[in-house]
Design an enzyme around this catalytic site. Sequence first.
Site, PDB file in Angstrom:
ATOM      1  N   HIS A  72       0.841  -1.199   0.000  1.00 11.03           N
ATOM      2  CA  HIS A  72       0.000   0.000   0.000  1.00 11.03           C
ATOM      3  C   HIS A  72       0.876   1.249   0.000  1.00 11.03           C
ATOM      4  CE1 HIS A  72      -3.980  -1.856   1.605  1.00 11.03           C
ATOM      5  NE2 HIS A  72      -3.405  -2.600   0.698  1.00 11.03           N
ATOM      6  N   TYR A 205      -9.235   5.371   7.310  1.00 11.04           N
ATOM      7  CA  TYR A 205      -9.398   5.735   8.723  1.00 11.04           C
ATOM      8  C   TYR A 205     -10.489   6.812   8.784  1.00 11.04           C
ATOM      9  CZ  TYR A 205      -4.961   3.416   9.941  1.00 11.04           C
ATOM     10  OH  TYR A 205      -3.955   2.497  10.161  1.00 11.04           O
ATOM     11  N   PRO A 297      -3.955   0.392  19.058  1.00  8.69           N
ATOM     12  CA  PRO A 297      -3.718  -0.163  17.722  1.00  8.69           C
ATOM     13  C   PRO A 297      -3.737   0.840  16.566  1.00  8.69           C
ATOM     14  CG  PRO A 297      -5.893  -0.801  18.539  1.00  8.69           C
ATOM     15  CD  PRO A 297      -5.186  -0.135  19.672  1.00  8.69           C
ATOM     16  N   LYS A 301       1.209  -0.250  15.131  1.00 15.78           N
ATOM     17  CA  LYS A 301       2.640  -0.220  15.455  1.00 15.78           C
ATOM     18  C   LYS A 301       3.125  -1.362  16.337  1.00 15.78           C
ATOM     19  CE  LYS A 301       3.692   3.235  13.080  1.00 15.78           C
ATOM     20  NZ  LYS A 301       4.284   2.805  11.830  1.00 15.78           N
ATOM     21  N   TYR A 389       4.129   6.549   9.762  1.00 18.15           N
ATOM     22  CA  TYR A 389       3.282   5.406   9.401  1.00 18.15           C
ATOM     23  C   TYR A 389       4.094   4.303   8.710  1.00 18.15           C
ATOM     24  CZ  TYR A 389      -1.120   3.086   8.269  1.00 18.15           C
ATOM     25  OH  TYR A 389      -2.159   2.190   8.207  1.00 18.15           O
TER      26      TYR A 389
HETATM   27  P1  FAD Z   1       2.959 -11.525  21.635  1.00 20.01           P
HETATM   28  O1  FAD Z   1       2.545 -11.556  20.232  1.00 20.01           O
HETATM   29  O2  FAD Z   1       1.922 -11.328  22.683  1.00 20.01           O
HETATM   30  O3  FAD Z   1       3.720 -12.899  21.889  1.00 20.01           O
HETATM   31  C1  FAD Z   1       4.031 -13.363  23.178  1.00 20.01           C
HETATM   32  C2  FAD Z   1       4.115 -14.870  23.149  1.00 20.01           C
HETATM   33  O4  FAD Z   1       4.520 -15.308  24.446  1.00 20.01           O
HETATM   34  C3  FAD Z   1       2.769 -15.524  22.869  1.00 20.01           C
HETATM   35  O5  FAD Z   1       2.893 -16.509  21.880  1.00 20.01           O
HETATM   36  C4  FAD Z   1       2.370 -16.117  24.219  1.00 20.01           C
HETATM   37  O6  FAD Z   1       1.600 -17.284  24.079  1.00 20.01           O
HETATM   38  C5  FAD Z   1       3.719 -16.394  24.855  1.00 20.01           C
HETATM   39  N1  FAD Z   1       3.694 -16.423  26.309  1.00 20.01           N
HETATM   40  C6  FAD Z   1       2.967 -15.635  27.146  1.00 20.01           C
HETATM   41  N2  FAD Z   1       3.214 -15.967  28.426  1.00 20.01           N
HETATM   42  C7  FAD Z   1       4.105 -16.986  28.383  1.00 20.01           C
HETATM   43  C8  FAD Z   1       4.724 -17.764  29.410  1.00 20.01           C
HETATM   44  N3  FAD Z   1       4.461 -17.551  30.701  1.00 20.01           N
HETATM   45  N4  FAD Z   1       5.577 -18.735  29.021  1.00 20.01           N
HETATM   46  C9  FAD Z   1       5.855 -18.959  27.710  1.00 20.01           C
HETATM   47  N5  FAD Z   1       5.294 -18.249  26.699  1.00 20.01           N
HETATM   48  C10 FAD Z   1       4.428 -17.266  27.053  1.00 20.01           C
HETATM   49  N6  FAD Z   1      -1.078  -4.576  16.785  1.00 20.01           N
HETATM   50  C11 FAD Z   1      -1.221  -3.887  15.678  1.00 20.01           C
HETATM   51  O7  FAD Z   1      -0.232  -3.280  15.255  1.00 20.01           O
HETATM   52  N7  FAD Z   1      -2.424  -3.858  15.007  1.00 20.01           N
HETATM   53  C12 FAD Z   1      -3.510  -4.571  15.451  1.00 20.01           C
HETATM   54  O8  FAD Z   1      -4.569  -4.559  14.828  1.00 20.01           O
HETATM   55  C13 FAD Z   1      -3.383  -5.327  16.612  1.00 20.01           C
HETATM   56  N8  FAD Z   1      -4.408  -6.057  17.079  1.00 20.01           N
HETATM   57  C14 FAD Z   1      -4.239  -6.770  18.248  1.00 20.01           C
HETATM   58  C15 FAD Z   1      -5.305  -7.503  18.747  1.00 20.01           C
HETATM   59  C16 FAD Z   1      -5.168  -8.221  19.944  1.00 20.01           C
HETATM   60  C17 FAD Z   1      -6.339  -9.023  20.495  1.00 20.01           C
HETATM   61  C18 FAD Z   1      -3.931  -8.170  20.657  1.00 20.01           C
HETATM   62  C19 FAD Z   1      -3.756  -8.917  21.967  1.00 20.01           C
HETATM   63  C20 FAD Z   1      -2.869  -7.437  20.123  1.00 20.01           C
HETATM   64  C21 FAD Z   1      -3.012  -6.728  18.932  1.00 20.01           C
HETATM   65  N9  FAD Z   1      -1.964  -5.986  18.383  1.00 20.01           N
HETATM   66  C22 FAD Z   1      -2.121  -5.295  17.268  1.00 20.01           C
HETATM   67  C23 FAD Z   1      -0.668  -5.918  18.989  1.00 20.01           C
HETATM   68  C24 FAD Z   1       0.309  -6.871  18.335  1.00 20.01           C
HETATM   69  O9  FAD Z   1      -0.344  -8.062  17.992  1.00 20.01           O
HETATM   70  C25 FAD Z   1       1.434  -7.065  19.350  1.00 20.01           C
HETATM   71  O10 FAD Z   1       2.057  -5.815  19.562  1.00 20.01           O
HETATM   72  C26 FAD Z   1       2.471  -8.096  18.942  1.00 20.01           C
HETATM   73  O11 FAD Z   1       1.899  -9.382  18.903  1.00 20.01           O
HETATM   74  C27 FAD Z   1       3.626  -8.080  19.936  1.00 20.01           C
HETATM   75  O12 FAD Z   1       4.467  -9.169  19.735  1.00 20.01           O
HETATM   76  P2  FAD Z   1       5.218  -9.831  20.951  1.00 20.01           P
HETATM   77  O13 FAD Z   1       5.995 -10.945  20.349  1.00 20.01           O
HETATM   78  O14 FAD Z   1       5.895  -8.815  21.762  1.00 20.01           O
HETATM   79  O15 FAD Z   1       4.061 -10.420  21.906  1.00 20.01           O
HETATM   80  C1  DHB Z   2      -4.875  -2.959  10.867  1.00 18.11           C
HETATM   81  C2  DHB Z   2      -4.861  -2.691  12.217  1.00 18.11           C
HETATM   82  C3  DHB Z   2      -4.570  -1.402  12.622  1.00 18.11           C
HETATM   83  O1  DHB Z   2      -4.529  -1.111  13.922  1.00 18.11           O
HETATM   84  C4  DHB Z   2      -4.293  -0.397  11.714  1.00 18.11           C
HETATM   85  O2  DHB Z   2      -4.036   0.852  12.155  1.00 18.11           O
HETATM   86  C5  DHB Z   2      -4.288  -0.699  10.381  1.00 18.11           C
HETATM   87  C6  DHB Z   2      -4.577  -1.995   9.966  1.00 18.11           C
HETATM   88  C7  DHB Z   2      -5.209  -4.336  10.432  1.00 18.11           C
HETATM   89  O3  DHB Z   2      -5.497  -5.181  11.293  1.00 18.11           O
HETATM   90  O4  DHB Z   2      -5.216  -4.583   9.227  1.00 18.11           O
END
Ligand code: FAD
Ligand code: DHB
Length: 395
Positions: A72, A205, A297, A301, A389
């Site tokens: 995009h 948006y 969200p 980021k 962005y």
């Molecule tokens: P996580 O992806 O949370 O990974 C952590 C891992 O550690 C998981 O697999 C978990 O199972 C594991 N874990 C947890 N506790 C333990 C333990 N005690 N022992 C062993 N393993 C463990 N970001 C966006 O940018 N856009 C979005 O639209 C968006 N939507 C989201 C929707 C939801 C419901 C959530 C929860 C988050 C969303 N995010 C979004 C945020 C984004 O997904 C996270 O910032 C990203 O996943 C961060 O990655 P991470 O590896 O730090 O953590």
């Molecule tokens: C998506 C999620 C977001 O928070 C955003 O700002 C743009 C796209 C997505 O899930 O595609």
Amino acid sequence: MRTQVAIIGAGPAGLFLSLLLKRLGIESVILELHTRQYIEERVRAGLLEYNTVQLMHELGVGERLRRQGLEHGGIELRFNGRSHRIDFRDLAAGKCVTIYAQHEVIKDLVAARLAANCPILFETTDATLHALDSTSPYVTFRHNSQKEGAAERLDCDFIAGCDGFHGVSRAAIPAGVLTTYERDYPFGWLGILAQAPPASKELIYVHHDRGFALLSMRSPEITRLYLQCAPDEDLGLWPDDRIWSELHKRFATRDGWRLTEGPITQKAVTGMRSFVVEPMQFGRLFLAGDAAHIVPPTGAKGLNLAVSDVGVLAEALGSFYSRGSSDLLAQYSATCLRRVWKVQRFSWWMTQLLHRFPDDNPFDHRRQLADLDYVTTSRAASQSLAENYVGLPLP
Ligand code: FAD
Ligand code: DHB
């Protein structure tokens, strides 16, 4: 068991870190709480910054991304029923973002790690971190590969706490070490996946009197849509026809643009918060990704910030093992936090620009519209949005 780096969590932070370390010849073991199927199916983010995409290609895990990712070169901001395009390629030195679901990234990274015969222990419970302020930290845990899940011990040089917001790593740091900075938002997002071709090629948006809305997508056949809702919204009150009716109202334009509808295959409510702990390190434990910070969200980021943290961590560990220098490790937290706070600022700014707050008065509403007008008419302001962005330069 013994390894060089014990990684807690197989999310984007833990998996990217493991592949970056592998490239540097550093061994790691990942302990993951959930099953492989669970982490490969969990629906979350979908938008990759330019640098995240580059990194996937560099790590040799970009093959499906190249075929299935949707590039995009801009977004639309829609307010007062009119759309305004922000052109990233023009404003951000030719860069773009790519739509590719987080769980597809996870599949690619897990497959690469397992293909290289590097361990991920799925369904690990009771992970407990020990001796963090020594040079020989270790993790105890239970794993179903052992009879009756007997306790096991993983000795290591360093622990990477990549276990997300609810993990055990941050909590293992003694009281009084961390300072927490946070802000809750009085709303959440109701997100859906619909089997419907996206009505727009680019993300939209929307600022609307009824609240924020966002159109995104996962493929040419699947639309991802979000609606601002109450933080504890009851999904039971949102049958599909109510969701579509609300979406149509918020996306309505003066020129009769129409959202495409289709069967809804997934619905969930996501809370919104800004959260940072400082420092992102204690002794031989390094926090990365959601374990150390959460962004609302808006602007997508979270995943991308996790990736930039582990880039810094991998380089610092590389310098430790190749030259015996601890300098970059000592600077890890400060280096990451400079970028973390800029990304916090941007995510907060996008959120407050586009959402309705319960205590908003007409002044706040006019100010938001003035900000939107400014950002879509001033090259300086739209360039600032665009460069944030597509992703600020890596530290
Ligand atoms: P996580 O992806 O949370 O990974 C952590 C891992 O550690 C998981 O697999 C978990 O199972 C594991 N874990 C947890 N506790 C333990 C333990 N005690 N022992 C062993 N393993 C463990 N970001 C966006 O940018 N856009 C979005 O639209 C968006 N939507 C989201 C929707 C939801 C419901 C959530 C929860 C988050 C969303 N995010 C979004 C945020 C984004 O997904 C996270 O910032 C990203 O996943 C961060 O990655 P991470 O590896 O730090 O953590
Ligand atoms: C998506 C999620 C977001 O928070 C955003 O700002 C743009 C796209 C997505 O899930 O595609």
